[in-house]
Design an enzyme around this catalytic site. Sequence first.
Site, short mmCIF file in Angstrom:
data_model
loop_
_atom_site.label_atom_id
_atom_site.label_comp_id
_atom_site.label_asym_id
_atom_site.label_seq_id
_atom_site.Cartn_x
_atom_site.Cartn_y
_atom_site.Cartn_z
N ASP A 12 140.40 95.33 84.09
CA ASP A 12 140.69 93.96 84.52
C ASP A 12 141.97 93.53 83.79
O ASP A 12 142.37 94.16 82.81
CB ASP A 12 139.49 93.08 84.14
CG ASP A 12 139.78 91.61 84.24
OD1 ASP A 12 140.25 91.17 85.31
OD2 ASP A 12 139.54 90.88 83.26
N ASP A 14 143.25 89.65 83.25
CA ASP A 14 143.03 88.44 82.45
C ASP A 14 141.87 88.61 81.48
O ASP A 14 140.75 88.92 81.88
CB ASP A 14 142.72 87.26 83.38
CG ASP A 14 143.95 86.44 83.72
OD1 ASP A 14 145.04 86.82 83.27
OD2 ASP A 14 143.82 85.44 84.43
N ARG A 21 146.02 84.44 81.80
CA ARG A 21 147.25 83.98 82.45
C ARG A 21 148.47 84.11 81.54
O ARG A 21 149.49 83.46 81.76
CB ARG A 21 147.13 82.52 82.92
CG ARG A 21 146.15 82.34 84.05
CD ARG A 21 146.37 83.25 85.23
NE ARG A 21 147.73 83.24 85.73
CZ ARG A 21 148.36 84.29 86.24
NH1 ARG A 21 147.76 85.47 86.28
NH2 ARG A 21 149.59 84.19 86.70
N ARG A 145 145.06 73.78 80.75
CA ARG A 145 144.09 74.83 81.07
C ARG A 145 143.06 74.96 79.95
O ARG A 145 141.86 75.01 80.19
CB ARG A 145 144.83 76.15 81.29
CG ARG A 145 143.94 77.37 81.45
CD ARG A 145 144.81 78.63 81.48
NE ARG A 145 145.57 78.72 82.72
CZ ARG A 145 145.20 79.44 83.77
NH1 ARG A 145 144.07 80.13 83.73
NH2 ARG A 145 145.94 79.49 84.84
N THR A 230 130.55 103.45 88.12
CA THR A 230 131.36 103.21 86.94
C THR A 230 130.51 103.21 85.68
O THR A 230 129.29 102.99 85.73
CB THR A 230 132.08 101.86 87.01
OG1 THR A 230 131.12 100.80 86.91
CG2 THR A 230 132.88 101.73 88.29
#
Length: 252
Positions: A12, A14, A21, A145, A230
């Site tokens: 992944d 973020d 971000r 944020r 996975t």
Amino acid sequence: MAPRKPTLLLFDVDGTLTKARQSITPEMTEFLRSVREHACVGVVGGSDLPKICQQLAGGDEASVHRLCEYVFAENGLVAFKGGEQIHKADLVSQLGDAFLQRFINFTLAHLSKVELPLKRGNFVEFRNGMINVSPIGRSCSQAERDQFVEYDAAHGVRSDLVRALTEQFGDSGLCFCIGGQISVDVFPKGWDKTYSLQFVEKEGFDEIHFFGDKTSPGGNDHAIYEDPRTVGHSVVDPSDTRRQVEELLKLR
């Protein structure tokens, strides 16, 4: 040097390779380059390709493809192998404009009734393979944020949004997942991050390891983390990702 293992490490972006971000650090970039000497490296993110490239290479797409042998943007709806695009799916053809307008109208009406300390712009971001809904608006600053993260943790704003969307569109074949720090991801069932596995499961890897930070039920990493194809690794931040990779590949 020992031969590279037939292992794929899927990351992944973020909260896993970068802070949310934010851009990847030079140290993490160098670490990924060193990891490629031992295993195949790929990324799978919910964001579109330009956002992934911005976070991982300052917007330089070619550098991202040099860093990662597989790049799966928008959960794999836009897929690359060795720098070559191998797949692209389209949300409009899947759902149709009439339904999409009904969904967007309902979502904006719901958000208009949500009271927050502040709101900015870009509340509904339409992507190739998903709709990203942000109660505060994706135009918020990093400080705003961070403020929303604390407010959401206390008031469950995004959880309430997921409940409202599920009640209204629960029979539509859509999934609603809390993603990142400020938003909810909306996509057809099967279009979560497990979508990307169809492009690697027959590539001859002995193991496919996935590393993500939103692995709890309702998080946008949960499905691929739990998928039997996975080996899932739940991380808390990029430094934890590095620690777990080092332990897995016995680099320490």
